[in-house]
Design a protein around this motif. Structure first.
Motif, PDB file in Angstrom:
ATOM      1  N   MET A   1      92.210  56.933  29.546  1.00 13.18           N
ATOM      2  CA  MET A   1      91.162  56.682  28.587  1.00 13.18           C
ATOM      3  C   MET A   1      89.856  57.265  29.127  1.00 13.18           C
ATOM      4  SD  MET A   1      89.456  53.108  27.311  1.00 13.18           S
ATOM      5  CE  MET A   1      90.909  52.468  26.552  1.00 13.18           C
ATOM      6  N   THR A   2      89.113  57.926  28.261  1.00 16.33           N
ATOM      7  CA  THR A   2      87.838  58.506  28.699  1.00 16.33           C
ATOM      8  C   THR A   2      86.702  57.538  28.393  1.00 16.33           C
ATOM      9  OG1 THR A   2      87.471  59.659  26.611  1.00 16.33           O
ATOM     10  CG2 THR A   2      88.616  60.875  28.350  1.00 16.33           C
ATOM     11  N   LYS A   3      85.706  57.585  29.262  1.00 15.37           N
ATOM     12  CA  LYS A   3      84.505  56.765  29.100  1.00 15.37           C
ATOM     13  C   LYS A   3      83.292  57.634  29.365  1.00 15.37           C
ATOM     14  CE  LYS A   3      86.038  52.465  28.732  1.00 15.37           C
ATOM     15  NZ  LYS A   3      85.724  51.487  27.761  1.00 15.37           N
ATOM     16  N   LYS A   4      82.232  57.351  28.659  1.00 13.68           N
ATOM     17  CA  LYS A   4      80.953  58.005  28.922  1.00 13.68           C
ATOM     18  C   LYS A   4      80.134  57.042  29.778  1.00 13.68           C
ATOM     19  CE  LYS A   4      80.811  60.809  24.773  1.00 13.68           C
ATOM     20  NZ  LYS A   4      80.788  62.134  25.341  1.00 13.68           N
ATOM     21  N   ILE A   5      79.558  57.586  30.846  1.00 13.22           N
ATOM     22  CA  ILE A   5      78.757  56.761  31.737  1.00 13.22           C
ATOM     23  C   ILE A   5      77.392  57.400  31.943  1.00 13.22           C
ATOM     24  CG2 ILE A   5      80.793  55.859  32.914  1.00 13.22           C
ATOM     25  CD1 ILE A   5      80.055  57.708  35.297  1.00 13.22           C
ATOM     26  N   THR A   6      76.416  56.561  32.258  1.00  9.64           N
ATOM     27  CA  THR A   6      75.087  57.035  32.618  1.00  9.64           C
ATOM     28  C   THR A   6      74.676  56.323  33.896  1.00  9.64           C
ATOM     29  OG1 THR A   6      74.455  57.425  30.319  1.00  9.64           O
ATOM     30  CG2 THR A   6      72.658  57.214  31.913  1.00  9.64           C
ATOM     31  N   LEU A   7      74.263  57.101  34.888  1.00 12.11           N
ATOM     32  CA  LEU A   7      73.736  56.554  36.130  1.00 12.11           C
ATOM     33  C   LEU A   7      72.245  56.850  36.162  1.00 12.11           C
ATOM     34  CD1 LEU A   7      76.382  57.988  38.631  1.00 12.11           C
ATOM     35  CD2 LEU A   7      76.480  55.823  37.395  1.00 12.11           C
ATOM     36  N   THR A   8      71.440  55.835  36.417  1.00 14.54           N
ATOM     37  CA  THR A   8      70.015  56.025  36.623  1.00 14.54           C
ATOM     38  C   THR A   8      69.802  56.036  38.130  1.00 14.54           C
ATOM     39  OG1 THR A   8      69.525  54.853  34.580  1.00 14.54           O
ATOM     40  CG2 THR A   8      67.696  55.143  36.126  1.00 14.54           C
ATOM     41  N   THR A   9      69.131  57.068  38.627  1.00  5.82           N
ATOM     42  CA  THR A   9      69.007  57.260  40.067  1.00  5.82           C
ATOM     43  C   THR A   9      67.551  57.196  40.519  1.00  5.82           C
ATOM     44  OG1 THR A   9      68.727  59.646  39.930  1.00  5.82           O
ATOM     45  CG2 THR A   9      70.996  58.836  40.017  1.00  5.82           C
ATOM     46  N   SER A  10      67.393  57.235  41.834  1.00  2.40           N
ATOM     47  CA  SER A  10      66.057  57.402  42.384  1.00  2.40           C
ATOM     48  C   SER A  10      65.543  58.767  41.922  1.00  2.40           C
ATOM     49  CB  SER A  10      66.090  57.309  43.908  1.00  2.40           C
ATOM     50  OG  SER A  10      67.029  58.225  44.453  1.00  2.40           O
ATOM     51  N   GLN A  11      64.260  58.971  42.030  1.00  2.00           N
ATOM     52  CA  GLN A  11      63.631  60.192  41.501  1.00  2.00           C
ATOM     53  C   GLN A  11      64.163  61.455  42.174  1.00  2.00           C
ATOM     54  OE1 GLN A  11      59.396  60.145  41.668  1.00  2.00           O
ATOM     55  NE2 GLN A  11      59.199  61.888  40.290  1.00  2.00           N
ATOM     56  N   PHE A  12      64.469  62.445  41.363  1.00  2.98           N
ATOM     57  CA  PHE A  12      64.861  63.755  41.875  1.00  2.98           C
ATOM     58  C   PHE A  12      63.599  64.468  42.338  1.00  2.98           C
ATOM     59  CE2 PHE A  12      68.195  63.282  38.395  1.00  2.98           C
ATOM     60  CZ  PHE A  12      69.159  62.805  39.264  1.00  2.98           C
ATOM     61  N   THR A  13      63.694  65.188  43.446  1.00  2.00           N
ATOM     62  CA  THR A  13      62.518  65.826  44.013  1.00  2.00           C
ATOM     63  C   THR A  13      62.388  67.305  43.660  1.00  2.00           C
ATOM     64  OG1 THR A  13      63.736  66.208  46.054  1.00  2.00           O
ATOM     65  CG2 THR A  13      62.387  64.218  45.950  1.00  2.00           C
ATOM     66  N   CYS A  14      63.491  67.926  43.252  1.00  2.43           N
ATOM     67  CA  CYS A  14      63.422  69.351  42.926  1.00  2.43           C
ATOM     68  C   CYS A  14      64.574  69.711  41.982  1.00  2.43           C
ATOM     69  CB  CYS A  14      63.488  70.197  44.191  1.00  2.43           C
ATOM     70  SG  CYS A  14      65.017  69.975  45.110  1.00  2.43           S
ATOM     71  N   PRO A  15      64.442  70.808  41.251  1.00  2.00           N
ATOM     72  CA  PRO A  15      65.501  71.218  40.330  1.00  2.00           C
ATOM     73  C   PRO A  15      66.854  71.493  41.005  1.00  2.00           C
ATOM     74  CG  PRO A  15      63.472  72.315  39.762  1.00  2.00           C
ATOM     75  CD  PRO A  15      63.236  71.619  41.086  1.00  2.00           C
ATOM     76  N   SER A  16      66.838  71.813  42.291  1.00  2.00           N
ATOM     77  CA  SER A  16      68.118  72.065  42.965  1.00  2.00           C
ATOM     78  C   SER A  16      68.947  70.791  43.088  1.00  2.00           C
ATOM     79  CB  SER A  16      67.904  72.698  44.341  1.00  2.00           C
ATOM     80  OG  SER A  16      67.264  71.803  45.212  1.00  2.00           O
ATOM     81  N   CYS A  17      68.298  69.629  42.957  1.00  2.00           N
ATOM     82  CA  CYS A  17      69.031  68.353  42.954  1.00  2.00           C
ATOM     83  C   CYS A  17      70.048  68.331  41.806  1.00  2.00           C
ATOM     84  CB  CYS A  17      68.072  67.180  42.774  1.00  2.00           C
ATOM     85  SG  CYS A  17      66.825  66.997  44.043  1.00  2.00           S
ATOM     86  N   VAL A  18      69.615  68.853  40.674  1.00  2.00           N
ATOM     87  CA  VAL A  18      70.468  68.896  39.490  1.00  2.00           C
ATOM     88  C   VAL A  18      71.733  69.696  39.785  1.00  2.00           C
ATOM     89  CG1 VAL A  18      70.650  69.766  37.128  1.00  2.00           C
ATOM     90  CG2 VAL A  18      68.550  68.630  37.882  1.00  2.00           C
TER      91      VAL A  18
END
Length: 74
Positions: A1-18
């Motif tokens: 079964m598939t599920k959609k999840i969302t994680l809220t994280t500490s602040q990203f510091t740069c686009p390379s984090c993505v």
């Protein structure tokens, strides 16, 4: 079964984090789709619960150095 999840994280510091998070999760078994939202510090993913679960995904993100503050399953 598939599920959609969302994680809220500490602040990203740069686009390379993505890229780092998306690359890691894309290679993780059971993660079918992932999108990191830089400005809102969120990781949206679709997972196959027969293969992985929310906690495993959160642990992967935490292992990359980003604290997971909140999880949401839809």
């Amino acid at each position: 079964m598939t599920k959609k999840i969302t994680l809220t994280t500490s602040q990203f510091t740069c686009p390379s984090c993505v890229a780092k998070i998306e690359k890691t999760l894309d290679r993780s078994p059971g993660v079918l789709d992932v999108k990191v939202k830089f400005t809102s510090n969120k990781v949206d993913a679709t997972i196959d619960e027969d293969v992985t679960d929310v906690q495993k995904v959160a642990d992967l993100v935490a292992a990359l150095g980003y604290q997971v503050l909140k999880t949401r399953v839809r």
